[in-house]
Design an enzyme around this catalytic site. Structure first.
Site: not given
Length: 357
Positions: A100, A167, A191
Site C-alpha cells: 500500500w 494510511d 475494516k
C-alpha cells in the site's frame, strides 16, 4: 448460521449493527422510507451525517482543529489526493512497508511530485517496521500504520515536525491515538468502521490552506469537501448510516480503550498458538512489528495450507487464505471479530497441528 469472518476487507460488521440496520431498512425511525431513499440535503440525513462525525471526534478526542471528511475512491484515490493537495516546493517523504505504501509512492511519481523514500523493509519482504526519521522540513511524512498483507504494524508513531500522514485503513478505530503530530489520518471504512464505499479523512485544518498543484480537479481538492461539509456531491448515504451505527457500537464497547484491550487479547491468543506450535506454524512478521489486526503465517509443509483453508471453511470460518503477494494463511481480526471467534480459530489451529504435525 453466520460464519466467522476473518476476511481482510471488506469484512464482517458487528451483528448488532446489522440487526439494527435491518429493522430500519425499509422504514427509518418510523418515517416511512429508507435512509437510502431520501435527499442528502434533508434534515433527517444530515443528523446521521453529522452524528457520525461527532462520534469520530469523541472516539479520537479531537476538536475543531481537525476537519472530518467523508469521501469516496478508497485509499487508492488518497494516494493521489494527498500529494496533489499537500506537496508544495519541498520534498514529500515516504516510509515503504509494503504494497500500500509502494502504491502511494508510485502515484506520487506518476504525478511528478518531488518525493523520497526514507525507510523501507522491502529487502526482508516487509517483515518488520523499519526505523524511520523524517526531515523536519518535508512537505509531509507518509506512513501506513498497519499492513494487511504482511501483518506488520507501527507500535508507536514516528515523531516529526513535518505533517504526519497516516494510511490507517486496516487499524482505524482499533486503539487510541495521540494526534500531536498527525496532519492527516485516513482510511476506507471497510475494516473497522463500516462497509465499503466511504473513505474517512481526518485532516488538520491548517493543511486545507495549502495551494493544490496546478490543474487539480475541483473534486480532488480537500478544501472543496471541507467547505461543503462532505456534501459537495451526493455522498454514499447508506454507507455513512452504517458508519454512524458502527461508531456508536465502538463507543458502547468502552470506546477505543475498551476495543484496544479486547484486540490485544485476540491477537495474543493466535500468536501464542503460532509460537507454541513447535514450528508447525511460522509467523511472517518479526515479533516487535506484529500486527494486532492482521496475522499472516505459514505452515511448515506448505502443501497443507490449502487444506487448512478448506477445512476451516467446513468449520464455518472464512477468509483465511493469505494474500497472493505472500501466500500462506492470514487471519484478520478486526473489531467485529469476537474473542470467542478467535478461540474457535485457535482450537482449530491446535487440532489441525496435532492431526498433521
Amino acid at each position: 448460521m453466520r460464519k466467522i469472518n476473518f476476511s481482510a476487507g471488506p469484512t464482517g460488521l458487528p451483528l448488532s449493527v446489522l440487526e439494527h440496520a435491518k429493522t430500519e431498512f425499509t422504514d427509518y425511525k418510523g418515517e416511512g422510507y429508507s435512509i437510502m431513499e431520501i435527499s442528502h440535503r434533508s434534515k433527517t440525513y444530515e443528523e446521521v451525517h453529522f452524528g457520525a462525525m461527532d462520534k469520530i471526534r469523541k472516539l479520537y478526542g479531537i476538536g475543531d482543529e481537525y476537519e472530518i471528511l467523508f469521501l469516496q475512491g478508497g485509499a487508492h484515490l488518497q494516494f493521489a489526493m494527498i500529494p496533489l493537495n499537500l506537496s508544495q516546493n519541498g520534498v514529500s517523504e515516504y516510509a515503504n512497508t509494503g504494497v500500500w505504501t509502494d502504491k502511494a509512492i508510485k502515484e506520487a511519481a506518476n504525478l511528478g511530485i518531488n518525493h523520497k523514500v526514507v525507510a523501507s523493509s522491502e529487502a526482508s519482504n516487509f517483515d518488520h517496521i523499519p526505523d524511520v526519521k523524517f526531515s523536519d522540513d518535508a512537505d509531509f511524512a507518509y506512513i501506513c500504520s498497519n499492513n494487511t498483507i504482511y501483518g506488520t504494524q507501527y507500535k508507536s508513531l514516528p515523531k516529526t515536525k513535518a505533517p504526519l500522514v497516516i494510511d490507517a485503513s486496516s487499524d482505524f478505530f482499533s486503539e487510541p491515538l495521540d494526534f500531536t503530530n498527525i496532519g492527516i489520518l485516513y482510511g476506507g471504512a471497510q475494516k473497522n468502521a463500516g462497509p465499503s464505499g466511504v473513505t474517512i479523512v481526518i485532516i488538520r485544518k491548517d493543511l486545507l490552506e495549502r495551494t493544490p498543484k496546478p490543474h487539480t480537479p475541483t473534486m480532488l481538492k480537500f478544501k472543496t469537501h471541507a467547505d461543503a461539509k462532505s456534501l459537495y456531491n451526493t455522498p454514499p448515504t447508506f454507507a455513512i448510516y452504517l458508519l454512524d451505527l458502527t461508531m456508536q457500537w465502538v463507543l458502547d464497547q468502552g470506546g477505543l480503550n475498551g476495543i484496544k484491550a479486547i484486540n490485544a487479547q485476540k491477537a495474543a491468543a493466535i500468536y501464542d498458538a503460532i509460537d507454541n506450535s513447535g514450528g508447525f506454524y511460522k509467523g511472517h512478521a518479526q515479533k516487535d512489528s506484529r500486527s494486532v489486526m492482521n496475522i499472516s503465517f505459514n505452515i511448515k509443509d506448505s502443501n497443507l495450507e490449502p487444506i487448512f483453508v478448506a477445512d476451516a471453511l467446513k468449520n464455518d470460518m472464512l477468509g483465511l487464505k493469505g494474500h497472493r503477494h505472500l501466500g500462506g494463511i492470514r487471519a484478520s481480526i478486526y473489531n467485529a471479530v469476537s474473542l470467542n471467534d478467535v478461540k474457535t480459530l485457535v482450537n482449530f489451529m491446535n487440532d489441525f497441528a496435532k492431526k498433521h504435525g
